[in-house]
Design a protein around this motif. Structure first.
Motif, PDB file in Angstrom:
ATOM      1  N   ILE A  63      31.234  53.097  -4.401  1.00  0.00           N
ATOM      2  CA  ILE A  63      29.589  53.004  -4.501  1.00  0.00           C
ATOM      3  C   ILE A  63      28.379  52.174  -5.133  1.00  0.00           C
ATOM      4  N   ALA A  64      28.661  52.252  -6.683  1.00  0.00           N
ATOM      5  CA  ALA A  64      27.744  51.686  -6.806  1.00  0.00           C
ATOM      6  C   ALA A  64      27.845  50.460  -7.556  1.00  0.00           C
ATOM      7  N   CYS A  65      28.986  49.983  -7.188  1.00  0.00           N
ATOM      8  CA  CYS A  65      29.273  47.844  -7.162  1.00  0.00           C
ATOM      9  C   CYS A  65      28.480  48.078  -5.439  1.00  0.00           C
ATOM     10  N   ILE A  66      29.048  48.422  -4.857  1.00  0.00           N
ATOM     11  CA  ILE A  66      28.276  48.404  -3.349  1.00  0.00           C
ATOM     12  C   ILE A  66      26.704  48.100  -3.655  1.00  0.00           C
ATOM     13  N   VAL A  67      26.327  49.307  -4.476  1.00  0.00           N
ATOM     14  CA  VAL A  67      24.455  48.654  -4.825  1.00  0.00           C
ATOM     15  C   VAL A  67      24.212  47.723  -5.427  1.00  0.00           C
ATOM     16  N   LEU A  68      24.794  47.872  -6.347  1.00  0.00           N
ATOM     17  CA  LEU A  68      25.375  46.699  -7.485  1.00  0.00           C
ATOM     18  C   LEU A  68      25.008  44.895  -6.505  1.00  0.00           C
ATOM     19  N   ALA A  69      26.041  45.134  -5.826  1.00  0.00           N
ATOM     20  CA  ALA A  69      26.170  43.258  -4.882  1.00  0.00           C
ATOM     21  C   ALA A  69      24.919  43.860  -4.222  1.00  0.00           C
ATOM     22  N   GLY A  70      24.709  44.710  -3.487  1.00  0.00           N
ATOM     23  CA  GLY A  70      23.626  44.875  -2.476  1.00  0.00           C
ATOM     24  C   GLY A  70      22.329  44.611  -2.807  1.00  0.00           C
ATOM     25  N   SER A  71      21.928  44.988  -4.567  1.00  0.00           N
ATOM     26  CA  SER A  71      20.496  44.519  -5.569  1.00  0.00           C
ATOM     27  C   SER A  71      20.803  43.353  -5.170  1.00  0.00           C
TER      28      SER A  71
ATOM     29  N   SER B  26       1.162  52.045  -6.310  1.00  0.00           N
ATOM     30  CA  SER B  26       2.444  51.066  -7.213  1.00  0.00           C
ATOM     31  C   SER B  26       2.691  51.672  -8.716  1.00  0.00           C
ATOM     32  N   VAL B  27       1.333  52.366  -9.389  1.00  0.00           N
ATOM     33  CA  VAL B  27       1.930  53.088 -10.351  1.00  0.00           C
ATOM     34  C   VAL B  27       2.462  53.928 -10.346  1.00  0.00           C
ATOM     35  N   LEU B  28       2.873  55.112  -9.552  1.00  0.00           N
ATOM     36  CA  LEU B  28       2.833  56.342  -8.454  1.00  0.00           C
ATOM     37  C   LEU B  28       4.193  55.987  -8.265  1.00  0.00           C
ATOM     38  N   PHE B  29       4.558  55.020  -7.782  1.00  0.00           N
ATOM     39  CA  PHE B  29       6.073  54.251  -7.554  1.00  0.00           C
ATOM     40  C   PHE B  29       6.842  54.312  -8.401  1.00  0.00           C
ATOM     41  N   VAL B  30       6.669  53.252  -9.338  1.00  0.00           N
ATOM     42  CA  VAL B  30       6.871  53.281 -10.305  1.00  0.00           C
ATOM     43  C   VAL B  30       7.390  54.190 -11.559  1.00  0.00           C
ATOM     44  N   VAL B  31       6.368  55.131 -11.994  1.00  0.00           N
ATOM     45  CA  VAL B  31       6.787  56.624 -11.882  1.00  0.00           C
ATOM     46  C   VAL B  31       7.824  57.074 -11.618  1.00  0.00           C
ATOM     47  N   PHE B  32       7.991  57.083 -10.623  1.00  0.00           N
ATOM     48  CA  PHE B  32       8.670  58.375  -9.313  1.00  0.00           C
ATOM     49  C   PHE B  32      10.067  57.660  -9.590  1.00  0.00           C
ATOM     50  N   ALA B  33       9.561  56.448  -9.656  1.00  0.00           N
ATOM     51  CA  ALA B  33      11.612  55.138  -9.649  1.00  0.00           C
ATOM     52  C   ALA B  33      11.927  55.586 -10.245  1.00  0.00           C
ATOM     53  N   TRP B  34      11.655  55.153 -12.266  1.00  0.00           N
ATOM     54  CA  TRP B  34      12.460  55.594 -13.244  1.00  0.00           C
ATOM     55  C   TRP B  34      12.196  56.705 -13.850  1.00  0.00           C
TER      56      TRP B  34
ATOM     57  N   LEU C 253      10.295  46.239  -2.919  1.00  0.00           N
ATOM     58  CA  LEU C 253      12.245  45.814  -3.144  1.00  0.00           C
ATOM     59  C   LEU C 253      12.676  45.325  -3.951  1.00  0.00           C
ATOM     60  N   ALA C 254      12.203  44.067  -3.981  1.00  0.00           N
ATOM     61  CA  ALA C 254      12.941  43.199  -5.695  1.00  0.00           C
ATOM     62  C   ALA C 254      12.519  44.728  -6.577  1.00  0.00           C
ATOM     63  N   PHE C 255      11.570  45.288  -6.874  1.00  0.00           N
ATOM     64  CA  PHE C 255      11.556  45.777  -7.993  1.00  0.00           C
ATOM     65  C   PHE C 255      12.482  47.831  -8.229  1.00  0.00           C
ATOM     66  N   CYS C 256      13.114  48.130  -6.804  1.00  0.00           N
ATOM     67  CA  CYS C 256      13.572  48.704  -5.594  1.00  0.00           C
ATOM     68  C   CYS C 256      15.615  47.975  -6.237  1.00  0.00           C
TER      69      CYS C 256
ATOM     70  N   ALA D 138      19.711  41.443  -2.602  1.00  0.00           N
ATOM     71  CA  ALA D 138      17.944  41.876  -1.759  1.00  0.00           C
ATOM     72  C   ALA D 138      17.141  40.795  -2.695  1.00  0.00           C
ATOM     73  N   LEU D 139      17.631  40.995  -4.626  1.00  0.00           N
ATOM     74  CA  LEU D 139      16.494  40.088  -5.309  1.00  0.00           C
ATOM     75  C   LEU D 139      16.395  39.323  -4.710  1.00  0.00           C
ATOM     76  N   TYR D 140      17.700  38.079  -4.566  1.00  0.00           N
ATOM     77  CA  TYR D 140      18.072  36.719  -3.346  1.00  0.00           C
ATOM     78  C   TYR D 140      16.886  36.587  -2.586  1.00  0.00           C
ATOM     79  N   VAL D 141      16.894  37.664  -1.716  1.00  0.00           N
ATOM     80  CA  VAL D 141      15.841  37.334  -0.264  1.00  0.00           C
ATOM     81  C   VAL D 141      15.148  37.582  -0.261  1.00  0.00           C
ATOM     82  N   THR D 142      15.113  38.908  -1.843  1.00  0.00           N
ATOM     83  CA  THR D 142      12.967  39.052  -1.268  1.00  0.00           C
ATOM     84  C   THR D 142      13.016  37.564  -2.446  1.00  0.00           C
ATOM     85  N   SER D 143      12.944  36.612  -3.459  1.00  0.00           N
ATOM     86  CA  SER D 143      12.384  36.242  -4.139  1.00  0.00           C
ATOM     87  C   SER D 143      11.669  34.818  -2.981  1.00  0.00           C
ATOM     88  N   LEU D 144      12.536  34.759  -1.893  1.00  0.00           N
ATOM     89  CA  LEU D 144      11.523  33.798  -1.149  1.00  0.00           C
ATOM     90  C   LEU D 144      10.462  33.790  -0.321  1.00  0.00           C
TER      91      LEU D 144
END
Length: 301
Positions: free
Chosen positions: A39-47, A7-15, A65-68, A50-56
């Protein structure tokens, strides 16, 4: 222990990677680039979806996936800020004689649209995820939002060092709203608060025995994200030059700041200017990079 290390390595890499990706996109593109903005707006809408779906459901997969998704949402805001599309109605330098709340009001007007967009996004994420079992996505966005606000306020009040190497020329006017000075009490309180919360999160992972695997991963992600934000705050107090971390994202494109230095000089001609190598902050370091080191009077705001 394995899930904590991963988890630590993943967050550092993502940052690290997401910051570089936004820098590269902003350097190679113009605000009128339809493909990039689409493309940026598609990423925003998809994100957001995904935040809604992963919150369930509270699972390790959903937390990751929520962090991503949070990173995707944050990257959208940072990109449109650097492109100059989402800043504020005031697009001129702060008057040299502005003091106190007048200076603050000018600074807020220069960033108002971006600040409001972040607040609206925070509310939208809260509404989408509020009744879900997985609140780690919302918590991650709140951490980024709080630490970004802390970074901007610290730059406004004044810090010893920060970098301008990544500064776009069309945002050069923002340099006049920031200040170079010795460490303030607000800065110390910001760093101390971040460390206390991070310590509490680490203690929860270390000493709480009844946490599920998902909770361990989620808490570790939050603690790592917060510590990275604290490290970026610490860059403001040292002469460490963090530009090398994203040298790969510069893509050998001439620095836009090189073309803006005459403009920056004109903006601060009546001030004592001194440029030091350093670093700005949190998920926020991209926005702090627009600040030119300016020697402001030390009284008031």
């Amino acid at each position: 222990m394995v899930e904590i290390i991963c988890s630590v390595l993943f967050v550092v890499f993502a940052w690290w990677f997401s910051t570089g990706a936004v820098i590269a996109a902003a350097r190679l593109s113009e605000p009128s680039n339809v493909w990039l903005t689409t493309i940026a707006c598609i990423v925003l809408a998809g994100s957001m979806y995904a935040l809604y779906v992963t919150s369930l459901d509270l699972t390790v997969q959903n937390i990751v996936l929520a962090f991503c998704s949070v990173i995707g949402v944050w990257a959208w805001h940072e990109l449109f800020f650097l492109l100059g599309t989402l800043t504020g109605p005031r697009r001129e330098a702060c008057p040299p004689n502005a003091r106190g709340w007048t200076r603050f009001s000018y600074a807020f007007a220069a960033l108002r649209h971006h600040e409001l967009a972040l607040n609206v996004t925070l509310i939208a994420i809260a509404v989408l995820t509020w009744h879900g079992n997985n609140q780690y996505g919302l918590a991650a966005f709140v951490l980024l939002w709080v630490m970004r606000l802390s970074a901007k306020l610290n730059l406004f009040f004044g810090v010893p060092h920060f970098s301008v190497d990544l500064m776009p020329d069309h945002l050069a006017y923002l340099s006049s709203y920031f200040r170079k000075r010795s460490i303030t009490r607000f800065y110390l309180a910001s760093v101390a608060s971040g460390l206390l919360v991070a310590g509490w999160l680490i203690g929860r992972v270390t000493f709480t025995t009844d946490l599920s695997d998902a909770e361990v991963v989620g808490t570790t992600i939050l603690a790592t994200l917060l510590l990275l934000a604290v490290v970026e705050h610490l860059f403001m107090a040292t002469s460490f030059r963090d530009t090398a971390l994203w040298q790969w994202a510069l893509l050998n494109v001439p620095l836009k700041s090189e073309t803006s230095k005459p403009q920056l000089s004109a903006l601060s001609s009546e001030r004592s200017t001194s440029l030091d190598d350093g670093a700005p902050v949190s998920g926020l370091r991209l926005q702090a990079a627009v600040a030119q080191t300016v020697g402001e009077p030390q009284d008031g705001l």
